[in-house]
Design a protein around this motif. Structure first.
Motif, short mmCIF file in Angstrom:
data_model
loop_
_atom_site.label_atom_id
_atom_site.label_comp_id
_atom_site.label_asym_id
_atom_site.label_seq_id
_atom_site.Cartn_x
_atom_site.Cartn_y
_atom_site.Cartn_z
N PHE A 254 -29.84 2.53 100.95
CA PHE A 254 -30.33 1.99 99.67
C PHE A 254 -31.85 1.90 99.63
CE2 PHE A 254 -28.89 -1.47 102.49
CZ PHE A 254 -30.07 -2.16 102.70
N SER A 255 -32.54 2.31 100.71
CA SER A 255 -33.98 2.01 100.82
C SER A 255 -34.84 2.76 99.82
CB SER A 255 -34.46 2.29 102.24
OG SER A 255 -34.17 3.62 102.62
N CYS A 256 -34.44 3.95 99.42
CA CYS A 256 -35.31 4.75 98.55
C CYS A 256 -34.80 4.89 97.12
CB CYS A 256 -35.50 6.15 99.14
SG CYS A 256 -36.79 6.15 100.39
N ALA A 257 -33.76 4.15 96.78
CA ALA A 257 -33.15 4.34 95.45
C ALA A 257 -33.50 3.17 94.53
CB ALA A 257 -31.64 4.47 95.59
N SER A 258 -33.84 3.49 93.30
CA SER A 258 -34.09 2.43 92.31
C SER A 258 -32.75 1.80 91.92
CB SER A 258 -34.74 3.04 91.07
OG SER A 258 -33.80 3.88 90.43
N GLU A 259 -32.85 0.67 91.28
CA GLU A 259 -31.61 -0.02 90.87
C GLU A 259 -30.79 0.82 89.92
OE1 GLU A 259 -32.93 -3.87 89.51
OE2 GLU A 259 -33.80 -4.33 91.48
N ALA A 260 -31.47 1.53 89.02
CA ALA A 260 -30.75 2.39 88.06
C ALA A 260 -30.05 3.54 88.78
CB ALA A 260 -31.73 2.94 87.01
N MET A 261 -30.73 4.11 89.78
CA MET A 261 -30.13 5.20 90.55
C MET A 261 -28.93 4.71 91.34
SD MET A 261 -33.50 7.15 91.98
CE MET A 261 -32.64 7.93 93.35
N ILE A 262 -29.07 3.51 91.88
CA ILE A 262 -27.96 2.95 92.65
C ILE A 262 -26.74 2.76 91.75
CG2 ILE A 262 -27.14 0.86 93.84
CD1 ILE A 262 -30.01 0.61 95.02
N GLU A 263 -26.95 2.17 90.58
CA GLU A 263 -25.83 1.93 89.66
C GLU A 263 -25.16 3.25 89.27
OE1 GLU A 263 -24.38 -0.77 88.77
OE2 GLU A 263 -23.04 0.20 87.32
N GLU A 264 -25.99 4.20 88.85
CA GLU A 264 -25.44 5.48 88.39
C GLU A 264 -24.79 6.26 89.54
OE1 GLU A 264 -25.15 6.80 85.46
OE2 GLU A 264 -24.53 8.83 86.10
N GLY A 265 -25.46 6.28 90.69
CA GLY A 265 -24.98 7.06 91.83
C GLY A 265 -23.67 6.51 92.38
N ILE A 266 -23.57 5.19 92.50
CA ILE A 266 -22.34 4.61 93.06
C ILE A 266 -21.19 4.75 92.06
CG2 ILE A 266 -21.26 2.47 93.92
CD1 ILE A 266 -23.26 3.69 95.89
N ALA A 267 -21.51 4.65 90.77
CA ALA A 267 -20.46 4.86 89.75
C ALA A 267 -19.89 6.28 89.87
CB ALA A 267 -21.05 4.62 88.36
N ARG A 268 -20.80 7.26 89.98
CA ARG A 268 -20.34 8.64 90.11
C ARG A 268 -19.55 8.84 91.41
NH1 ARG A 268 -25.55 12.44 89.17
NH2 ARG A 268 -26.46 11.39 87.36
N LEU A 269 -20.05 8.25 92.48
CA LEU A 269 -19.38 8.42 93.78
C LEU A 269 -17.99 7.78 93.75
CD1 LEU A 269 -19.60 9.43 96.70
CD2 LEU A 269 -20.71 7.25 97.30
N GLY A 270 -17.91 6.61 93.11
CA GLY A 270 -16.60 5.95 92.99
C GLY A 270 -15.59 6.84 92.30
N LYS A 271 -16.06 7.56 91.27
CA LYS A 271 -15.17 8.45 90.52
C LYS A 271 -14.69 9.60 91.43
CE LYS A 271 -15.41 10.93 86.16
NZ LYS A 271 -16.39 11.48 85.20
N VAL A 272 -15.61 10.15 92.23
CA VAL A 272 -15.24 11.25 93.13
C VAL A 272 -14.21 10.75 94.16
CG1 VAL A 272 -16.06 12.89 94.86
CG2 VAL A 272 -17.47 12.38 92.86
N VAL A 273 -14.43 9.53 94.68
CA VAL A 273 -13.49 8.99 95.66
C VAL A 273 -12.10 8.81 95.02
CG1 VAL A 273 -12.93 6.98 97.11
CG2 VAL A 273 -15.28 7.87 97.05
N ARG A 274 -12.08 8.27 93.81
CA ARG A 274 -10.80 8.07 93.10
C ARG A 274 -10.02 9.39 92.99
NH1 ARG A 274 -10.73 3.00 90.53
NH2 ARG A 274 -12.89 2.28 90.50
N GLN A 275 -10.79 10.47 92.73
CA GLN A 275 -10.12 11.78 92.57
C GLN A 275 -9.47 12.27 93.86
OE1 GLN A 275 -13.48 13.93 91.14
NE2 GLN A 275 -13.18 13.39 88.99
N GLN A 276 -9.91 11.70 95.01
CA GLN A 276 -9.35 12.13 96.29
C GLN A 276 -8.10 11.34 96.67
OE1 GLN A 276 -11.16 14.79 97.66
NE2 GLN A 276 -12.19 14.45 95.71
N LEU A 277 -7.86 10.27 95.97
CA LEU A 277 -6.76 9.38 96.38
C LEU A 277 -5.39 9.98 96.04
CD1 LEU A 277 -8.24 5.89 95.42
CD2 LEU A 277 -8.01 6.88 97.70
#
Lengths: 417, 417
Positions: free
Chosen positions: B394-417
């Protein structure tokens, strides 16, 4: 009493570290000479020991401006950030041009930046030497190369391009030591410690030997830019490329340094070799220290781009004068039976004393009675020979110091005869 | 045609380099993941891969002023000159004070400056490991430590301070691998990659194990200053000294770094240990790269003396906020069955995916469909396990990037379940 008791307890409780250390650590010993020379910062000692550049010649203003530039503006974050292990791309691009001017056609993929050429020697020992392998080195050779290679527990055999030894003999000697011959290490230009230069014929013989043994050549070019007389001679790597058509077909690994031309304190050098070698060195560097300091590579790039040739011209002029003074003083003050090299460049004159005069004993005597320092030659011999040799450096001594110091040293030598 | 013919010739003429390389070189391999991540400089990728400090937080003005000061006035020659292998004395003196504030009483003779703490890991592997010896490391552990140690061809065994394994079992395992156990490597504070911290009990257990095996402890304290919550815990070295009365009786070797607090690009770190260890490391450094860059040590000393605490306070505030945002985003966007660490400091959150989801496959998918990067966890395991783990920084990511990036990643993980 309490103090003594505590020390005793600490000593009893302390680990028996040597039993935990790797076998290689037995070869890492403090040099008595180096310890002795550490004590020689007294102002009344005239030192020819150092072998370091004259700090008065460093382009400090240019470095200051380059560093300020690197730390101003939008790129300043990158100057202080992690960077790639192969090195700063603009510096590698500049080095492609520098190597081309020396007859070495290569691309940036043939170049890795190191923290001084000393690090290149360490990494090359690490890359090639399994415990028991053989490295060919000169008798004498650069002490720092012996120290760097020693960490990988090799055997040293003598590199003499004009010796009549069969490849079978080299191989059998290496096999008897438990490994095989991996490379020949050679400094071709005004070498440390002798000041001597290999001519084209000798360079060709080194290549012949390496080809017949199918081993690598490590070319230490630390002093290459410091030529004061005579014609430039191409690096061994250039001759190798001329023989085989491409750096990818060459067995020579070239180690360069900015320490003798721009400044040593920034620790920037480089290695040039075929891509399979550079690729392994990059992985090794990534694992060993990630990369050389980013800011330093940027500063070296700026200062080299803006005025490498002018800087080299300046220091050549100063060192040439000091070399001339030292050679002149030696011829006036040294007694019969003492001989020395007449280097075309670099920083060193190598003196051979009459048999029976020990360089280390002479140093002790010289420090005591004449306050003149130098380096006894034995440490430069992998076989422990060379007791009657000493190394003198002229790079940091003024003309007056050279005259006075060599006069005093000549007197000390006379007293030993 | 001519081009193709030349390449063929080059390839035929080229040396068979791998046959010349040392046995250790077989372990030096390019990481596929690292190669993949190299390609990710595209602006539309949200990266949690790096694990590097935010360059916007570097004290660039302070460094610029410090460098200008070092290169102005009578001392400027020394700033660019060779210097001693143990490091710049004023910096070592400052570190004596810094270590005292952490509960480590030591003198400058217990401290050597390194080119980043990565170099300390390389040197310690070199000092302790003969081919076949065993290093104890966590499952997972810092990938760079595995890479540094690998050059010395050790076997890795699992360090788990709470495992019920007898010393005889550790020793027999090491003997079967052809050597003996030499040290336990541990990062106690917000470790890379897990973000986890060892509490006092766990630190004590590491020491207990090391004492029973009579081995060294290598304490990697790279992230120690980056605590965002909770009480400071003394370094393992401080606990060791408290047990045995003096650093000379301690078996712990502490590796510190300015890379995470001031700036990594200058490559300045340090090692603290009993004098017999430091003495060997100094000889090793002299042979390997002479010394760390003089000017960089001076600049770090100036910037640390003038404002280390203020700088640490600043970056703690920023990184704490980013950690909080990442933990919050994970709790909102990750599906059931995914778990993660809640680090008290550092730069990393370690995510465990449901069994059967492979982190490397997830990365490929995530890059393709979501443009989000992270590091698959398997590379951090010496035994190749951990396929269902990933590391997020998390050291180099802005708060907006963190929110957007984790949301997208969560979606990708869901697709693998």
């Amino acid at each position: 009493m309490a103090q003594a008791a505590m020390v005793e307890t600490a000593s009893r409780d302390g680990l028996d570290w040597p039993t935990l250390f790797a076998t290689r650590s037995a070869r890492m010993k403090a040099s008595e000479i180096r310890e002795l020379l550490k004590l020689l910062d007294q102002p009344d000692v005239i030192s020819f020991a150092g072998g370091i550049p004259d700090p008065a010649l460093f382009p400090a203003d240019a470095f200051s401006a380059a560093l300020t530039r690197a730390l101003t503006g939008p790129g300043r974050g990158a100057a202080l950030q992690y960077s790639v292990s192969e090195g700063y791309r603009p510096l590698r691009e500049w080095l492609v041009g520098r190597m081309a001017s020396l007859g070495v056609a290569c691309s940036i993929d043939n170049i890795m930046i190191t923290s001084g050429s000393q690090q290149a020697l360490d990494y090359l020992g690490k890359l090639f030497l399994t415990r028991g392998d053989t490295a060919l080195v000169g008798w004498p050779t650069y002490l720092g190369a012996l120290q760097a290679f020693n960490a990988y527990e090799p055997t040293f055999d003598r590199l003499d391009p004009f010796a009549n030894r069969s490849t079978d003999d080299y191989r059998a000697t290496a096999a008897a030591a438990g490994g095989s011959v991996k490379y020949a290490y050679v400094s071709g230009d005004f070498a440390n410690p002798t000041g001597e230069t290999l001519d084209r014929t000798a360079r060709g013989r080194v290549l012949d030997l390496a080809e017949s043994l199918d081993i690598a050549v490590i070319e230490d070019a630390a002093y290459q830019s410091l030529r004061y007389d005579g014609e430039e001679i191409e690096p061994i790597l250039a001759l190798d490329i001329a023989r085989h058509g491409s750096i990818e077909a060459a067995r020579t690994i070239y180690c360069g340094s900015f320490s003798k031309t721009l400044a040593p304190g920034l620790r920037v050098g480089w290695v040039v070799a075929a891509r399979p070698v550079i690729a392994k060195l990059v992985l090794m560097k990534q694992a060993a220290d990630l990369h050389s300091a980013t800011l330093n590579q940027m500063a070296i790039h700026t200062v080299a781009s803006d005025g490498f040739s002018a800087q080299v011209d300046t220091i050549r002029g100063v060192y040439r004068g000091r070399r001339d003074h030292m050679l002149s003083a030696l011829s006036r003050h040294m007694p019969e039976g003492v001989s020395w090299t007449r280097p075309d460049g670099g920083m060193f004159v190598w003196v051979t004393l009459p048999e029976g005069i020990d360089g280390a004993a002479l140093l002790a005597r010289s420090l005591e009675t004449a306050r003149v320092a130098f380096v006894p030659g034995r440490a430069f011999f992998a076989d422990g020979s060379g007791a009657n040799t000493i190394r003198l450096s002229f790079s940091c001594a003024s003309e007056a110091m050279i005259e006075e110091g060599i006069a005093r040293l000549g007197k000390v030598v006379r007293q030993q005869l």
